[in-house]
Motif scaffolding. Sequence first.
Motif, PDB file in Angstrom:
ATOM      1  N   LYS A  17      -3.873  65.730  95.719  1.00  0.00           N
ATOM      2  CA  LYS A  17      -3.811  64.302  95.721  1.00  0.00           C
ATOM      3  C   LYS A  17      -2.464  63.675  94.661  1.00  0.00           C
ATOM      4  O   LYS A  17      -2.612  64.405  93.512  1.00  0.00           O
ATOM      5  N   ASP A  18      -1.912  62.582  94.879  1.00  0.00           N
ATOM      6  CA  ASP A  18      -1.017  62.252  93.638  1.00  0.00           C
ATOM      7  C   ASP A  18       0.233  63.298  93.291  1.00  0.00           C
ATOM      8  O   ASP A  18       0.181  63.208  92.151  1.00  0.00           O
TER       9      ASP A  18
ATOM     10  N   SER B  41       7.061  63.360  93.642  1.00  0.00           N
ATOM     11  CA  SER B  41       8.360  63.737  94.267  1.00  0.00           C
ATOM     12  C   SER B  41       9.594  63.636  92.860  1.00  0.00           C
ATOM     13  O   SER B  41       9.246  62.931  91.997  1.00  0.00           O
TER      14      SER B  41
ATOM     15  N   LYS C 150       8.099  59.226  93.598  1.00  0.00           N
ATOM     16  CA  LYS C 150       6.903  58.635  94.390  1.00  0.00           C
ATOM     17  C   LYS C 150       5.908  59.636  94.311  1.00  0.00           C
ATOM     18  O   LYS C 150       5.965  60.857  94.163  1.00  0.00           O
ATOM     19  N   THR C 151       4.596  59.021  94.783  1.00  0.00           N
ATOM     20  CA  THR C 151       3.499  59.888  94.898  1.00  0.00           C
ATOM     21  C   THR C 151       3.073  60.199  96.117  1.00  0.00           C
ATOM     22  O   THR C 151       3.483  59.272  96.894  1.00  0.00           O
ATOM     23  N   TYR C 152       2.436  61.416  96.572  1.00  0.00           N
ATOM     24  CA  TYR C 152       2.215  61.519  97.888  1.00  0.00           C
ATOM     25  C   TYR C 152       1.057  62.622  97.828  1.00  0.00           C
ATOM     26  O   TYR C 152       0.918  63.341  96.646  1.00  0.00           O
ATOM     27  N   ASN C 153       0.299  62.781  98.749  1.00  0.00           N
ATOM     28  CA  ASN C 153      -0.748  63.830  99.106  1.00  0.00           C
ATOM     29  C   ASN C 153       0.180  64.844  99.737  1.00  0.00           C
ATOM     30  O   ASN C 153       0.629  64.722 100.790  1.00  0.00           O
ATOM     31  N   ALA C 154      -0.349  66.239  99.788  1.00  0.00           N
ATOM     32  CA  ALA C 154       0.071  67.305 100.244  1.00  0.00           C
ATOM     33  C   ALA C 154      -1.023  68.677 100.202  1.00  0.00           C
ATOM     34  O   ALA C 154      -1.759  68.387  99.462  1.00  0.00           O
TER      35      ALA C 154
ATOM     36  N   PHE D 116       2.774  68.307 104.837  1.00  0.00           N
ATOM     37  CA  PHE D 116       2.312  66.842 104.539  1.00  0.00           C
ATOM     38  C   PHE D 116       1.619  66.472 105.787  1.00  0.00           C
ATOM     39  O   PHE D 116       1.440  66.724 106.770  1.00  0.00           O
TER      40      PHE D 116
ATOM     41  N   CYS E 261       4.995  58.456 107.234  1.00  0.00           N
ATOM     42  CA  CYS E 261       6.125  58.643 106.631  1.00  0.00           C
ATOM     43  C   CYS E 261       6.088  59.246 105.183  1.00  0.00           C
ATOM     44  O   CYS E 261       5.128  59.134 104.382  1.00  0.00           O
TER      45      CYS E 261
END
Length: 99
Positions: free
Chosen positions: A65-66, A69, A73-77, A95, A99
């Motif tokens: 989590k978090d 990039s 930006k933060t994202y979960n993967a 992913f 988006c």
Amino acid sequence: MKSKIIGVCPNCGNSVVEREKGWFCESNPCRFVLWKDNAFFKRLGKRMDAHVADKLLRDGRVRLKDCKSAKGKTYNATVLLGTEPDGRSKFSLEFEGGC
């Protein structure tokens, strides 16, 4: 000192043990290792720790989590563990939908 076995090598099936710099396959000439100072995880703003190494060896994947990039930006993967033809570890990202 006896090394602690933390899993099975995805490349050759031998034991993976923790050492000072990472988690290494005990078999020679297998080159599989999960480095503690891991550039792939650093780029995500994450660290390779015992929990992550354990999940990768057991499931071949770990959900993070978090992640960060390059643009902040933060994202979960999900990080997927694979191996190169010579046995070295390689990682890829999966992913979630959206988006």
